[in-house]
Design a protein around this motif. Structure first.
Motif, PDB file in Angstrom:
ATOM      1  N   ASN A 138     126.066  24.966  71.977  1.00  0.00           N
ATOM      2  CA  ASN A 138     125.189  24.150  72.824  1.00  0.00           C
ATOM      3  C   ASN A 138     125.977  23.128  73.641  1.00  0.00           C
ATOM      4  OD1 ASN A 138     122.829  25.467  72.379  1.00  0.00           O
ATOM      5  ND2 ASN A 138     121.981  24.011  70.903  1.00  0.00           N
ATOM      6  N   ASN A 139     127.136  23.554  74.113  1.00  0.00           N
ATOM      7  CA  ASN A 139     127.987  22.729  74.988  1.00  0.00           C
ATOM      8  C   ASN A 139     128.539  21.490  74.289  1.00  0.00           C
ATOM      9  OD1 ASN A 139     129.256  22.669  77.524  1.00  0.00           O
ATOM     10  ND2 ASN A 139     127.839  21.101  78.274  1.00  0.00           N
ATOM     11  N   GLU A 140     128.474  21.440  72.959  1.00  0.00           N
ATOM     12  CA  GLU A 140     129.136  20.382  72.189  1.00  0.00           C
ATOM     13  C   GLU A 140     130.372  21.012  71.558  1.00  0.00           C
ATOM     14  OE1 GLU A 140     128.215  17.180  71.837  1.00  0.00           O
ATOM     15  OE2 GLU A 140     126.270  17.323  72.836  1.00  0.00           O
ATOM     16  N   PRO A 149     120.312  24.493  74.332  1.00  0.00           N
ATOM     17  CA  PRO A 149     121.391  24.131  75.262  1.00  0.00           C
ATOM     18  C   PRO A 149     120.907  23.143  76.319  1.00  0.00           C
ATOM     19  CG  PRO A 149     120.882  26.510  75.372  1.00  0.00           C
ATOM     20  CD  PRO A 149     119.946  25.912  74.385  1.00  0.00           C
ATOM     21  N   PRO A 150     121.748  22.189  76.712  1.00  0.00           N
ATOM     22  CA  PRO A 150     121.320  21.179  77.685  1.00  0.00           C
ATOM     23  C   PRO A 150     121.092  21.767  79.070  1.00  0.00           C
ATOM     24  CG  PRO A 150     123.660  20.955  77.203  1.00  0.00           C
ATOM     25  CD  PRO A 150     123.129  21.972  76.249  1.00  0.00           C
ATOM     26  N   VAL A 151     121.788  22.841  79.393  1.00  0.00           N
ATOM     27  CA  VAL A 151     121.645  23.493  80.704  1.00  0.00           C
ATOM     28  C   VAL A 151     121.210  24.940  80.459  1.00  0.00           C
ATOM     29  CG1 VAL A 151     122.815  24.155  82.841  1.00  0.00           C
ATOM     30  CG2 VAL A 151     123.535  22.076  81.625  1.00  0.00           C
ATOM     31  N   LYS A 152     120.110  25.325  81.109  1.00  0.00           N
ATOM     32  CA  LYS A 152     119.675  26.730  81.000  1.00  0.00           C
ATOM     33  C   LYS A 152     120.358  27.526  82.103  1.00  0.00           C
ATOM     34  CE  LYS A 152     116.277  25.416  78.088  1.00  0.00           C
ATOM     35  NZ  LYS A 152     117.092  24.319  77.513  1.00  0.00           N
ATOM     36  N   PHE A 153     120.958  28.653  81.743  1.00  0.00           N
ATOM     37  CA  PHE A 153     121.563  29.527  82.753  1.00  0.00           C
ATOM     38  C   PHE A 153     121.473  30.965  82.241  1.00  0.00           C
ATOM     39  CE2 PHE A 153     125.654  30.116  80.499  1.00  0.00           C
ATOM     40  CZ  PHE A 153     125.648  29.028  79.634  1.00  0.00           C
ATOM     41  N   ASP A 154     121.922  31.896  83.067  1.00  0.00           N
ATOM     42  CA  ASP A 154     121.857  33.315  82.694  1.00  0.00           C
ATOM     43  C   ASP A 154     123.043  33.578  81.755  1.00  0.00           C
ATOM     44  OD1 ASP A 154     121.488  36.006  82.555  1.00  0.00           O
ATOM     45  OD2 ASP A 154     121.702  36.393  84.704  1.00  0.00           O
ATOM     46  N   LEU A 199     132.948  26.863  87.467  1.00  0.00           N
ATOM     47  CA  LEU A 199     133.579  25.641  86.967  1.00  0.00           C
ATOM     48  C   LEU A 199     132.569  24.525  86.687  1.00  0.00           C
ATOM     49  CD1 LEU A 199     136.899  25.439  89.041  1.00  0.00           C
ATOM     50  CD2 LEU A 199     136.678  25.725  86.560  1.00  0.00           C
ATOM     51  N   SER A 200     131.377  24.602  87.282  1.00  0.00           N
ATOM     52  CA  SER A 200     130.383  23.555  87.027  1.00  0.00           C
ATOM     53  C   SER A 200     129.789  23.694  85.621  1.00  0.00           C
ATOM     54  CB  SER A 200     129.263  23.601  88.070  1.00  0.00           C
ATOM     55  OG  SER A 200     128.426  24.709  87.826  1.00  0.00           O
ATOM     56  N   LEU A 201     129.975  24.884  84.988  1.00  0.00           N
ATOM     57  CA  LEU A 201     129.424  25.113  83.649  1.00  0.00           C
ATOM     58  C   LEU A 201     130.492  25.087  82.559  1.00  0.00           C
ATOM     59  CD1 LEU A 201     127.014  28.128  84.376  1.00  0.00           C
ATOM     60  CD2 LEU A 201     126.328  25.795  83.789  1.00  0.00           C
ATOM     61  N   LEU A 202     131.766  25.256  82.938  1.00  0.00           N
ATOM     62  CA  LEU A 202     132.799  25.599  81.948  1.00  0.00           C
ATOM     63  C   LEU A 202     133.280  24.429  81.089  1.00  0.00           C
ATOM     64  CD1 LEU A 202     135.030  28.206  83.831  1.00  0.00           C
ATOM     65  CD2 LEU A 202     133.878  28.520  81.638  1.00  0.00           C
ATOM     66  N   PHE A 203     133.095  23.189  81.554  1.00  0.00           N
ATOM     67  CA  PHE A 203     133.710  22.081  80.809  1.00  0.00           C
ATOM     68  C   PHE A 203     132.840  21.630  79.640  1.00  0.00           C
ATOM     69  CE2 PHE A 203     136.308  22.220  84.506  1.00  0.00           C
ATOM     70  CZ  PHE A 203     137.563  21.906  84.009  1.00  0.00           C
ATOM     71  N   THR A 204     133.451  21.539  78.466  1.00  0.00           N
ATOM     72  CA  THR A 204     132.729  21.267  77.221  1.00  0.00           C
ATOM     73  C   THR A 204     133.107  19.887  76.691  1.00  0.00           C
ATOM     74  OG1 THR A 204     134.513  22.296  75.982  1.00  0.00           O
ATOM     75  CG2 THR A 204     132.694  23.711  76.600  1.00  0.00           C
ATOM     76  N   PRO A 205     132.171  18.933  76.683  1.00  0.00           N
ATOM     77  CA  PRO A 205     132.490  17.613  76.133  1.00  0.00           C
ATOM     78  C   PRO A 205     132.808  17.689  74.640  1.00  0.00           C
ATOM     79  CG  PRO A 205     130.354  17.610  77.263  1.00  0.00           C
ATOM     80  CD  PRO A 205     130.797  19.025  77.169  1.00  0.00           C
ATOM     81  N   LYS A 206     133.802  16.929  74.192  1.00  0.00           N
ATOM     82  CA  LYS A 206     134.201  16.887  72.771  1.00  0.00           C
ATOM     83  C   LYS A 206     133.340  15.873  72.029  1.00  0.00           C
ATOM     84  CE  LYS A 206     137.753  19.656  73.395  1.00  0.00           C
ATOM     85  NZ  LYS A 206     137.795  20.992  72.772  1.00  0.00           N
ATOM     86  N   ALA A 253     128.696  34.330  78.470  1.00  0.00           N
ATOM     87  CA  ALA A 253     129.754  35.061  79.173  1.00  0.00           C
ATOM     88  C   ALA A 253     130.733  34.092  79.838  1.00  0.00           C
ATOM     89  CB  ALA A 253     129.146  35.990  80.215  1.00  0.00           C
ATOM     90  N   LEU A 254     130.614  32.785  79.533  1.00  0.00           N
ATOM     91  CA  LEU A 254     131.511  31.813  80.163  1.00  0.00           C
ATOM     92  C   LEU A 254     132.958  32.117  79.765  1.00  0.00           C
ATOM     93  CD1 LEU A 254     129.408  28.552  79.708  1.00  0.00           C
ATOM     94  CD2 LEU A 254     129.810  29.837  81.814  1.00  0.00           C
ATOM     95  N   LEU A 255     133.832  32.125  80.752  1.00  0.00           N
ATOM     96  CA  LEU A 255     135.246  32.472  80.597  1.00  0.00           C
ATOM     97  C   LEU A 255     135.426  33.921  80.153  1.00  0.00           C
ATOM     98  CD1 LEU A 255     137.435  30.552  81.429  1.00  0.00           C
ATOM     99  CD2 LEU A 255     137.860  30.017  79.049  1.00  0.00           C
TER     100      LEU A 255
HETATM  101  C1  LIG Z   1     128.511  20.963  79.589  1.00  0.00           C
HETATM  102  O1  LIG Z   1     128.565  19.560  79.807  1.00  0.00           O
HETATM  103  C2  LIG Z   1     129.328  19.210  80.939  1.00  0.00           C
HETATM  104  C3  LIG Z   1     129.411  17.673  80.964  1.00  0.00           C
HETATM  105  O2  LIG Z   1     128.143  17.129  80.965  1.00  0.00           O
HETATM  106  C4  LIG Z   1     128.682  19.781  82.195  1.00  0.00           C
HETATM  107  O3  LIG Z   1     129.480  19.493  83.320  1.00  0.00           O
HETATM  108  C5  LIG Z   1     128.564  21.295  82.047  1.00  0.00           C
HETATM  109  O4  LIG Z   1     127.843  21.839  83.145  1.00  0.00           O
HETATM  110  C6  LIG Z   1     127.857  21.658  80.766  1.00  0.00           C
HETATM  111  N1  LIG Z   1     127.930  23.104  80.591  1.00  0.00           N
HETATM  112  C7  LIG Z   1     126.947  23.795  80.024  1.00  0.00           C
HETATM  113  C8  LIG Z   1     127.189  25.283  79.899  1.00  0.00           C
HETATM  114  O5  LIG Z   1     125.929  23.298  79.597  1.00  0.00           O
END
Ligand SMILES: *[C@@H]1O[C@H](CO)[C@@H](O)[C@H](O)[C@H]1NC(C)=O
Ligand SMILES: *[C@@H]1O[C@H](CO)[C@@H](O)[C@H](O)[C@H]1NC(C)=O
Ligand SMILES: *[C@@H]1O[C@H](CO)[C@@H](O)[C@H](O)[C@H]1NC(C)=O
Ligand SMILES: *[C@@H]1O[C@H](CO)[C@@H](O)[C@H](O)[C@H]1NC(C)=O
Ligand SMILES: [Cu+2]
Length: 212
Positions: free
Chosen positions: A31-33, A63-68, A78-85, A106-108
């Motif tokens: 879940n992007n954590e 997940p905080p962002v819904k995507f396919d 690249l707008s989806l790929l970064f994962t906050p620690k 399917a990211l990366l």
């Molecule tokens: C994960 O979190 C980062 C920072 O908030 C955001 O830029 C990115 O889009 C998020 N990715 C997903 C897959 O939710």
């Protein structure tokens, strides 16, 4: 819960193994954590001794962002790929029935992640390829003596649904069992609260607990 499992990126910082893809380093998340072990006190000690600041009880149920999720065309977005620690955990009431849809992304890269849970066996209700369909896939749940496991290989570019009863108080890791994905952060933990009886209450650490 609906939990995405997959790989992503984190900035290099001072990391010696950098750079990886896109000049960044590998990271992975649920879940992007992207899980980071706390330094100092263990999570179980923090739970038992009520110490705050070791973990945060804010692991999201979705997940905080819904995507396919399994569309390979978004793998290099690249707008989806970064994962906050974080050291983000999910708090569960004693005896709660917990259902988790594990959804690969399917990211990366799409990849099989063997997700392992400590402290519990779980039932495997269903699995499939593509994105989990909350309308039609529950009709496929096997509720008649479903297999019991402690690890589930989430199908590549697919999903698996598991269920367990949170009847074991304490702090329990849920993580990908590919050794390389664990330090990348493909993990979280369940903090299961105490039940109403001495037998359902976490006992104190033993007197001879080894000290670092
Ligand atoms: C994960 O979190 C980062 C920072 O908030 C955001 O830029 C990115 O889009 C998020 N990715 C997903 C897959 O939710
Ligand atoms: C932690 O908090 C719980 C609930 O308030 C309390 O019952 C318990 O005694 C506390 N434990 C310690 C070691 O302070
Ligand atoms: C992926 O991109 C290709 C080329 O643009 C396109 O033909 C295809 O339909 C896309 N697939 C999905 C699932 O969007
Ligand atoms: C836990 O749940 C089971 C099944 O619903 C029930 O039989 C049992 O009494 C519960 N235990 C506690 C301590 O609430
Ligand atoms: Cu993995």
């Amino acid at each position: 819960m609906f939990v995405t499992v997959g790989v992503g990126l984190a900035p290099c910082g001072g990391n010696a193994t950098c750079p990886g893809p896109f000049g960044q380093r590998f990271s992975a998340s649920m879940n992007n954590e992207s899980f980071q072990l706390p330094t100092g006190l263990s999570m179980l000690q923090a739970f038992f001794f009520n110490v705050s600041g070791v973990y945060t009880p804010n692991f999201p149920d979705a997940p905080p962002v819904k995507f396919d999720y399994t569309n390979a065309n978004i793998s290099s977005d690249l707008s989806l790929l970064f994962t906050p620690k974080s050291t983000s955990v999910k708090v569960l009431k004693y005896n709660a029935t917990v259902q988790i849809v594990l959804q690969n992304t399917a990211l990366l890269a799409v990849e099989n992640h063997p997700i392992h849970i400590h402290g519990f066996n779980f039932h495997v209700l269903a699995q499939g390829f593509g994105n989990y369909d909350p309308v039609n896939d529950p009709k496929k749940f096997n509720l008649d003596n479903p297999p019991v496991r402690n690890t589930i290989g989430v199908p590549v570019g697919g999903w698996a649904v598991i269920r367990f009863t949170a009847n074991n108080p304490g702090v329990w890791f849920m993580h990908c069992h590919l050794d390389v994905h664990l330090p990348w952060g493909l993990a979280t933990a369940f903090v299961v609260q105490n039940g109403p009886t001495p037998g359902s209450t976490l006992p104190p650490p033993p007197a001879d607990l080894p000290k670092c």
